[in-house]
Design a protein around this motif. Structure first.
Motif, PDB file in Angstrom:
ATOM      1  N   PHE A 143       1.714  -0.339  -3.918  1.00  0.00           N
ATOM      2  CA  PHE A 143       1.155   0.172  -2.664  1.00  0.00           C
ATOM      3  C   PHE A 143      -0.356   0.012  -2.587  1.00  0.00           C
ATOM      4  CE2 PHE A 143       4.953   3.295  -2.082  1.00  0.00           C
ATOM      5  CZ  PHE A 143       5.717   2.252  -1.597  1.00  0.00           C
ATOM      6  N   ASP A 144      -1.044   0.200  -3.713  1.00  0.00           N
ATOM      7  CA  ASP A 144      -2.506   0.032  -3.717  1.00  0.00           C
ATOM      8  C   ASP A 144      -2.890  -1.399  -3.375  1.00  0.00           C
ATOM      9  OD1 ASP A 144      -2.962   2.667  -4.311  1.00  0.00           O
ATOM     10  OD2 ASP A 144      -3.342   2.340  -6.452  1.00  0.00           O
ATOM     11  N   LEU A 145      -2.133  -2.355  -3.895  1.00  0.00           N
ATOM     12  CA  LEU A 145      -2.427  -3.759  -3.602  1.00  0.00           C
ATOM     13  C   LEU A 145      -2.187  -4.064  -2.126  1.00  0.00           C
ATOM     14  CD1 LEU A 145      -3.340  -6.451  -4.781  1.00  0.00           C
ATOM     15  CD2 LEU A 145      -0.953  -6.947  -5.355  1.00  0.00           C
ATOM     16  N   VAL A 146      -1.168  -3.438  -1.540  1.00  0.00           N
ATOM     17  CA  VAL A 146      -0.940  -3.588  -0.101  1.00  0.00           C
ATOM     18  C   VAL A 146      -2.162  -3.107   0.666  1.00  0.00           C
ATOM     19  CG1 VAL A 146       0.439  -2.811   1.868  1.00  0.00           C
ATOM     20  CG2 VAL A 146       1.568  -3.425  -0.269  1.00  0.00           C
ATOM     21  N   ASP A 147      -2.671  -1.943   0.278  1.00  0.00           N
ATOM     22  CA  ASP A 147      -3.849  -1.390   0.954  1.00  0.00           C
ATOM     23  C   ASP A 147      -5.061  -2.309   0.830  1.00  0.00           C
ATOM     24  OD1 ASP A 147      -2.381   0.817   1.678  1.00  0.00           O
ATOM     25  OD2 ASP A 147      -3.070   2.062   0.002  1.00  0.00           O
ATOM     26  N   GLN A 148      -5.198  -2.942  -0.339  1.00  0.00           N
ATOM     27  CA  GLN A 148      -6.358  -3.813  -0.576  1.00  0.00           C
ATOM     28  C   GLN A 148      -6.230  -5.162   0.125  1.00  0.00           C
ATOM     29  OE1 GLN A 148      -6.511  -4.171  -4.859  1.00  0.00           O
ATOM     30  NE2 GLN A 148      -6.402  -1.940  -5.144  1.00  0.00           N
ATOM     31  N   SER A 149      -5.039  -5.512   0.560  1.00  0.00           N
ATOM     32  CA  SER A 149      -4.799  -6.871   1.059  1.00  0.00           C
ATOM     33  C   SER A 149      -5.128  -7.062   2.530  1.00  0.00           C
ATOM     34  CB  SER A 149      -3.318  -7.239   0.837  1.00  0.00           C
ATOM     35  OG  SER A 149      -2.480  -6.523   1.739  1.00  0.00           O
ATOM     36  N   ASN A 150      -5.490  -5.981   3.214  1.00  0.00           N
ATOM     37  CA  ASN A 150      -5.829  -6.079   4.641  1.00  0.00           C
ATOM     38  C   ASN A 150      -4.716  -6.724   5.463  1.00  0.00           C
ATOM     39  OD1 ASN A 150      -8.471  -4.946   4.304  1.00  0.00           O
ATOM     40  ND2 ASN A 150      -9.158  -6.912   3.482  1.00  0.00           N
ATOM     41  N   GLY A 151      -3.491  -6.292   5.173  1.00  0.00           N
ATOM     42  CA  GLY A 151      -2.357  -6.767   5.954  1.00  0.00           C
ATOM     43  C   GLY A 151      -1.761  -8.091   5.508  1.00  0.00           C
ATOM     44  N   ARG A 152      -2.272  -8.668   4.432  1.00  0.00           N
ATOM     45  CA  ARG A 152      -1.773  -9.979   3.995  1.00  0.00           C
ATOM     46  C   ARG A 152      -0.598  -9.885   3.022  1.00  0.00           C
ATOM     47  NH1 ARG A 152      -5.272 -13.547   1.338  1.00  0.00           N
ATOM     48  NH2 ARG A 152      -6.684 -11.907   0.630  1.00  0.00           N
ATOM     49  N   LEU A 153      -0.318  -8.672   2.499  1.00  0.00           N
ATOM     50  CA  LEU A 153       0.787  -8.491   1.562  1.00  0.00           C
ATOM     51  C   LEU A 153       1.831  -7.562   2.169  1.00  0.00           C
ATOM     52  CD1 LEU A 153       2.182  -8.651  -1.245  1.00  0.00           C
ATOM     53  CD2 LEU A 153       0.718  -6.745  -1.967  1.00  0.00           C
ATOM     54  N   THR A 154       3.078  -8.019   2.150  1.00  0.00           N
ATOM     55  CA  THR A 154       4.211  -7.196   2.576  1.00  0.00           C
ATOM     56  C   THR A 154       5.143  -7.023   1.386  1.00  0.00           C
ATOM     57  OG1 THR A 154       4.097  -8.080   4.832  1.00  0.00           O
ATOM     58  CG2 THR A 154       6.150  -7.000   4.173  1.00  0.00           C
ATOM     59  N   LEU A 155       5.440  -5.768   1.035  1.00  0.00           N
ATOM     60  CA  LEU A 155       6.348  -5.474  -0.066  1.00  0.00           C
ATOM     61  C   LEU A 155       7.719  -5.115   0.480  1.00  0.00           C
ATOM     62  CD1 LEU A 155       4.369  -3.221  -2.601  1.00  0.00           C
ATOM     63  CD2 LEU A 155       5.104  -5.581  -2.910  1.00  0.00           C
ATOM     64  N   VAL A 156       8.762  -5.688  -0.122  1.00  0.00           N
ATOM     65  CA  VAL A 156      10.131  -5.439   0.329  1.00  0.00           C
ATOM     66  C   VAL A 156      11.002  -5.091  -0.873  1.00  0.00           C
ATOM     67  CG1 VAL A 156      12.151  -6.375   1.515  1.00  0.00           C
ATOM     68  CG2 VAL A 156       9.850  -7.070   2.235  1.00  0.00           C
ATOM     69  N   GLU A 157      11.684  -3.954  -0.809  1.00  0.00           N
ATOM     70  CA  GLU A 157      12.630  -3.577  -1.860  1.00  0.00           C
ATOM     71  C   GLU A 157      13.963  -4.253  -1.570  1.00  0.00           C
ATOM     72  OE1 GLU A 157      15.019   0.320  -3.580  1.00  0.00           O
ATOM     73  OE2 GLU A 157      13.170   0.636  -2.441  1.00  0.00           O
ATOM     74  N   ASP A 158      14.290  -5.243  -2.361  1.00  0.00           N
ATOM     75  CA  ASP A 158      15.536  -5.991  -2.157  1.00  0.00           C
ATOM     76  C   ASP A 158      15.764  -6.874  -3.369  1.00  0.00           C
ATOM     77  OD1 ASP A 158      17.824  -7.165  -0.981  1.00  0.00           O
ATOM     78  OD2 ASP A 158      16.865  -7.278   0.988  1.00  0.00           O
ATOM     79  N   ARG A 159      16.935  -7.470  -3.433  1.00  0.00           N
ATOM     80  CA  ARG A 159      17.235  -8.459  -4.470  1.00  0.00           C
ATOM     81  C   ARG A 159      16.623  -9.794  -4.079  1.00  0.00           C
ATOM     82  NH1 ARG A 159      22.690  -7.624  -7.264  1.00  0.00           N
ATOM     83  NH2 ARG A 159      23.074  -5.380  -7.126  1.00  0.00           N
ATOM     84  N   PHE A 160      16.135 -10.532  -5.072  1.00  0.00           N
ATOM     85  CA  PHE A 160      15.510 -11.806  -4.714  1.00  0.00           C
ATOM     86  C   PHE A 160      16.522 -12.850  -4.289  1.00  0.00           C
ATOM     87  CE2 PHE A 160      15.103 -14.581  -8.817  1.00  0.00           C
ATOM     88  CZ  PHE A 160      16.279 -14.080  -9.344  1.00  0.00           C
ATOM     89  N   SER A 161      17.801 -12.593  -4.528  1.00  0.00           N
ATOM     90  CA  SER A 161      18.835 -13.483  -4.000  1.00  0.00           C
ATOM     91  C   SER A 161      18.857 -13.452  -2.474  1.00  0.00           C
ATOM     92  CB  SER A 161      20.205 -13.070  -4.537  1.00  0.00           C
ATOM     93  OG  SER A 161      20.506 -11.733  -4.192  1.00  0.00           O
ATOM     94  N   ASN A 162      18.309 -12.394  -1.877  1.00  0.00           N
ATOM     95  CA  ASN A 162      18.284 -12.247  -0.418  1.00  0.00           C
ATOM     96  C   ASN A 162      16.975 -12.724   0.193  1.00  0.00           C
ATOM     97  OD1 ASN A 162      20.845 -11.014  -0.448  1.00  0.00           O
ATOM     98  ND2 ASN A 162      19.949  -8.996  -0.801  1.00  0.00           N
ATOM     99  N   LEU A 163      16.234 -13.575  -0.528  1.00  0.00           N
ATOM    100  CA  LEU A 163      14.885 -13.913  -0.058  1.00  0.00           C
ATOM    101  C   LEU A 163      14.873 -14.581   1.311  1.00  0.00           C
ATOM    102  CD1 LEU A 163      13.946 -17.187  -0.477  1.00  0.00           C
ATOM    103  CD2 LEU A 163      14.150 -16.517  -2.856  1.00  0.00           C
ATOM    104  N   ALA A 164      15.894 -15.368   1.628  1.00  0.00           N
ATOM    105  CA  ALA A 164      15.927 -16.004   2.952  1.00  0.00           C
ATOM    106  C   ALA A 164      16.057 -14.948   4.050  1.00  0.00           C
ATOM    107  CB  ALA A 164      17.070 -17.013   3.037  1.00  0.00           C
ATOM    108  N   ASP A 165      16.941 -13.973   3.843  1.00  0.00           N
ATOM    109  CA  ASP A 165      17.109 -12.897   4.821  1.00  0.00           C
ATOM    110  C   ASP A 165      15.847 -12.053   4.927  1.00  0.00           C
ATOM    111  OD1 ASP A 165      19.703 -13.682   5.386  1.00  0.00           O
ATOM    112  OD2 ASP A 165      20.606 -12.286   3.961  1.00  0.00           O
ATOM    113  N   VAL A 166      15.198 -11.798   3.790  1.00  0.00           N
ATOM    114  CA  VAL A 166      13.954 -11.023   3.796  1.00  0.00           C
ATOM    115  C   VAL A 166      12.888 -11.732   4.631  1.00  0.00           C
ATOM    116  CG1 VAL A 166      12.028 -10.243   2.354  1.00  0.00           C
ATOM    117  CG2 VAL A 166      14.383  -9.834   1.607  1.00  0.00           C
TER     118      VAL A 166
END
Length: 333
Positions: free
Chosen positions: A66-89
């Motif tokens: 979360f801290d890195l999200v705050d530092q990224s000025n909107g350039r980082l999006t974190l998603v809780e999911d399996r990486f097998s679903n990366l296309a859907d994400v």
């Protein structure tokens, strides 16, 4: 808060090589498919104008970012999911293609170091081993799987040649009492698998097998590679770091099959062959140098493979794997 003396575990194995092969550029959108401690995401975000979609099935890893999200000025999006679903994400983020995808496959050092997660026999804890919050635990598998299934799981995913003896010992022990801790399981395995001085711990392969099986890691990896093929734009780059032969074999075979350029023959003319969807950048896997191995022993087994997406359509997916499936075992066959 991080300090100048952060533990080595916060540095991605082969991190510099991975980012070099990924070659992030201003304006590009990238997927960090296995966020972990955020090492790849941080490196990508150092390039101005980049955007990162980071995925992790471990809620603890997401919370730690979360801290890195705050530092990224909107350039980082974190998603809780399996990486097998990366296309859907990615699709859910309004993306139809991306410029690069990086994956660091398998369990993280942070997870291994948390006794309550039950990944390692170095610390006594509940026999859990789940990377996420859902599904059966390793203790559930130990309690439910038949002796035959246990032997197959331990042999296939742990490459343990004493798998039948280990399975027999587990079944005998669980008749006496439930096996619910890492220490209890390690002790059972150590009684039937002998080791010489300086060998790995007798339970290493069994723990690896259960972890891979509980998290369906090999199926997840293959699905993630297929998703990457679908999401990468022409010229987009795929970089995968794996840590044992089972993972590396899947990556190698996938890229070789997708990167094959037919020469044609009178039996199978070249025009009939599927165009390669990847150009392979690493003819041989990249491995850690002596300095990195000395600093971080976990890097000793790491292999990096990279490829560039061509303009050809994604290949049709027909692969099926002849190994035990979690849902079947937990149903009882």
């Amino acid at each position: 808060m991080a300090s100048d003396h952060e533990p080595v575990r916060h540095v991605p194995v082969l991190g510099r090589d991975a980012v070099d092969y990924l070659a992030p550029r201003d304006g590009g959108t990238y997927v960090d498919a296995t966020f972990g401690a955020g090492g790849y995401s941080r490196a990508i975000l150092k390039v101005p104008g980049t955007r990162v979609i980071a995925i992790d099935r471990d809620r603890t890893a997401i919370a730690g970012g979360f801290d890195l999200v705050d530092q990224s000025n909107g350039r980082l999006t974190l998603v809780e999911d399996r990486f097998s679903n990366l296309a859907d994400v990615c699709n859910a983020q309004g993306l139809s293609t991306v410029d690069g995808i990086v994956m660091d496959v398998g369990v993280s050092s942070m997870q291994l170091d948390q006794s309550e997660r039950g990944f390692s026999f170095r610390f006594n804890g509940p026999l859990d081993m789940r990377m996420g919050q859902d599904g059966p635990t390793a203790a559930d598998v130990i309690a439910k799987a038949s002796e035959t299934d246990l032997a197959n799981i331990i042999y296939i995913f742990g490459e343990e040649r004493h798998s039948r003896a280990v399975a027999r010992a587990i079944v005998a022990a669980r008749r006496e009492a439930p096996i619910t801790t890492t220490r209890a399981l390690a002790d059972i395995v150590a009684r039937v698998v002998r080791s010489k001085p300086n060998d790995i711990h007798p339970a290493t392969r069994t723990f690896q097998a259960l972890r891979i099986f509980v998290n369906e890691e090999l199926d997840e990896l293959h699905a993630a590679l297929v998703g990457a093929e679908q999401m990468l734009k022409p010229g987009g780059r795929l970089v995968v770091v794996s840590f044992h032969s089972l993972e590396d074999r899947i990556v190698k075979n996938f890229l070789n099959e997708r990167g094959r350029r037919g020469g044609g023959s009178r039996h199978l003319p070249e025009v009939d062959q599927v165009a390669p969807s990847f150009d392979i950048l690493t003819k041989r896997p990249v491995v850690a140098d002596d300095e990195e191995v000395e600093t971080n022993p976990r890097s000793r087994s790491a292999k990096l493979r990279a490829a560039v997406r061509t303009a050809a359509p994604a290949h049709s997916e027909t692969a099926t794997f002849d190994w035990p499936q979690l849902a079947d075992v937990m149903r009882g066959g």
